[in-house]
Design an enzyme around this catalytic site. Structure first.
Site, PDB file in Angstrom:
ATOM      1  N   ASP A  32      -9.824  25.004  87.686  1.00 36.27           N
ATOM      2  CA  ASP A  32      -8.647  25.309  87.567  1.00 36.27           C
ATOM      3  C   ASP A  32      -8.262  26.924  88.280  1.00 36.27           C
ATOM      4  O   ASP A  32      -8.995  27.815  87.736  1.00 36.27           O
ATOM      5  CB  ASP A  32      -7.861  25.137  86.340  1.00 36.27           C
ATOM      6  CG  ASP A  32      -6.426  24.970  86.327  1.00 36.27           C
ATOM      7  OD1 ASP A  32      -5.791  25.830  86.782  1.00 36.27           O
ATOM      8  OD2 ASP A  32      -5.604  24.174  85.919  1.00 36.27           O
ATOM      9  N   HIS A 101      -4.456  13.872  86.184  1.00 32.84           N
ATOM     10  CA  HIS A 101      -5.418  14.969  85.799  1.00 32.84           C
ATOM     11  C   HIS A 101      -5.737  15.141  84.413  1.00 32.84           C
ATOM     12  O   HIS A 101      -4.951  14.923  83.505  1.00 32.84           O
ATOM     13  CB  HIS A 101      -5.429  16.095  86.616  1.00 32.84           C
ATOM     14  CG  HIS A 101      -3.969  16.502  86.242  1.00 32.84           C
ATOM     15  ND1 HIS A 101      -3.182  16.577  86.911  1.00 32.84           N
ATOM     16  CD2 HIS A 101      -3.866  17.792  85.543  1.00 32.84           C
ATOM     17  CE1 HIS A 101      -2.019  17.345  86.373  1.00 32.84           C
ATOM     18  NE2 HIS A 101      -2.682  17.841  85.526  1.00 32.84           N
TER      19      HIS A 101
HETATM   20  P1  5GP Z   1      -0.619  20.078  84.793  1.00 36.95           P
HETATM   21  O1  5GP Z   1       0.324  21.387  84.426  1.00 36.95           O
HETATM   22  O2  5GP Z   1       0.146  19.367  85.783  1.00 36.95           O
HETATM   23  O3  5GP Z   1      -1.202  19.515  83.625  1.00 36.95           O
HETATM   24  O4  5GP Z   1      -1.950  20.952  85.376  1.00 36.95           O
HETATM   25  C1  5GP Z   1      -1.876  21.239  86.866  1.00 36.95           C
HETATM   26  C2  5GP Z   1      -3.070  22.252  86.991  1.00 36.95           C
HETATM   27  O5  5GP Z   1      -3.483  22.369  88.370  1.00 36.95           O
HETATM   28  C3  5GP Z   1      -2.506  23.822  86.544  1.00 36.95           C
HETATM   29  O6  5GP Z   1      -3.335  24.075  85.405  1.00 36.95           O
HETATM   30  C4  5GP Z   1      -2.711  24.542  87.789  1.00 36.95           C
HETATM   31  O7  5GP Z   1      -3.172  25.788  87.510  1.00 36.95           O
HETATM   32  C5  5GP Z   1      -3.669  23.619  88.451  1.00 36.95           C
HETATM   33  N1  5GP Z   1      -3.452  23.810  89.990  1.00 36.95           N
HETATM   34  C6  5GP Z   1      -2.582  23.761  90.624  1.00 36.95           C
HETATM   35  N2  5GP Z   1      -2.579  23.871  92.060  1.00 36.95           N
HETATM   36  C7  5GP Z   1      -4.021  24.023  92.180  1.00 36.95           C
HETATM   37  C8  5GP Z   1      -4.888  24.140  93.399  1.00 36.95           C
HETATM   38  O8  5GP Z   1      -4.405  24.323  94.505  1.00 36.95           O
HETATM   39  N3  5GP Z   1      -6.111  24.383  92.829  1.00 36.95           N
HETATM   40  C9  5GP Z   1      -6.557  24.271  91.754  1.00 36.95           C
HETATM   41  N4  5GP Z   1      -8.068  24.537  91.553  1.00 36.95           N
HETATM   42  N5  5GP Z   1      -6.045  24.159  90.593  1.00 36.95           N
HETATM   43  C10 5GP Z   1      -4.585  23.938  90.816  1.00 36.95           C
END
Ligand code: 5GP
Ligand code: ZN
Length: 138
Positions: A32, A101
């Site tokens: 992340d 995810h």
């Molecule tokens: P959510 O909040 O949807 O459960 O988690 C999405 C995660 O994706 C977040 O922790 C965010 O930091 C990560 N994330 C968003 N865009 C990117 C990216 O371009 N690359 C990576 N490696 N992580 C990302």
């Protein structure tokens, strides 16, 4: 949102780079970029689906199996005191990327991590180095 505009589909296809930890036919694990804690890894199915309601049973199973493997490697690499496997559905549940995810999230005693943690960019070189250390434990 379709897979076309999806940032995680672009990471899965290689169009957007990532610090890859593990990959197989159905799944990809990568660091992340806004780690809530050191060693924060994301596991995705390559098949696009927004959330748990949209993805296939096969994609869900494959993601869970990869998350278990990656969790083991994270524990061997960093020896955290605990670890969350976390999965969010919908903005109200803190889902910010609409491609299913699982978070593999190492925990430390007293880290007081809240469920809706803020997104704070990490050090990209340190994250890349950690990806290699975790991958070596798989
Ligand atoms: P959510 O909040 O949807 O459960 O988690 C999405 C995660 O994706 C977040 O922790 C965010 O930091 C990560 N994330 C968003 N865009 C990117 C990216 O371009 N690359 C990576 N490696 N992580 C990302
Ligand atoms: Zn997608």
């Amino acid at each position: 949102m379709s897979g076309q505009d999806c940032i995680f589909c672009k990471i899965a296809s290689g169009e957007i780079p990532c610090s890859r930890v593990y990959e197989d036919e159905a799944t990809l694990a990568f660091m992340d970029i806004n780690p809530a804690n050191e060693g924060h890894v994301l596991v995705i199915p390559k098949e696009h689906g927004a959330d748990v309601h949209e993805i296939s049973d096969e994609a869900l199973a494959a993601t869970a199996i990869t998350a278990k493997r990656v969790a083991g490697a994270v524990v061997r690499t960093l020896s955290p005191e605990g670890l969350n496997l976390l999965q969010c559905n919908g903005p109200a549940a803190a889902q910010s990327v609409m491609h299913f995810h699982m978070h593999v999230l190492p925990r430390r005693e007293g880290d007081a991590l809240a469920m809706n943690w803020g997104l704070v960019p990490g050090d990209i070189d340190a994250i890349g180095a950690l990806a290699e250390r975790i991958a070596a434990e798989l």
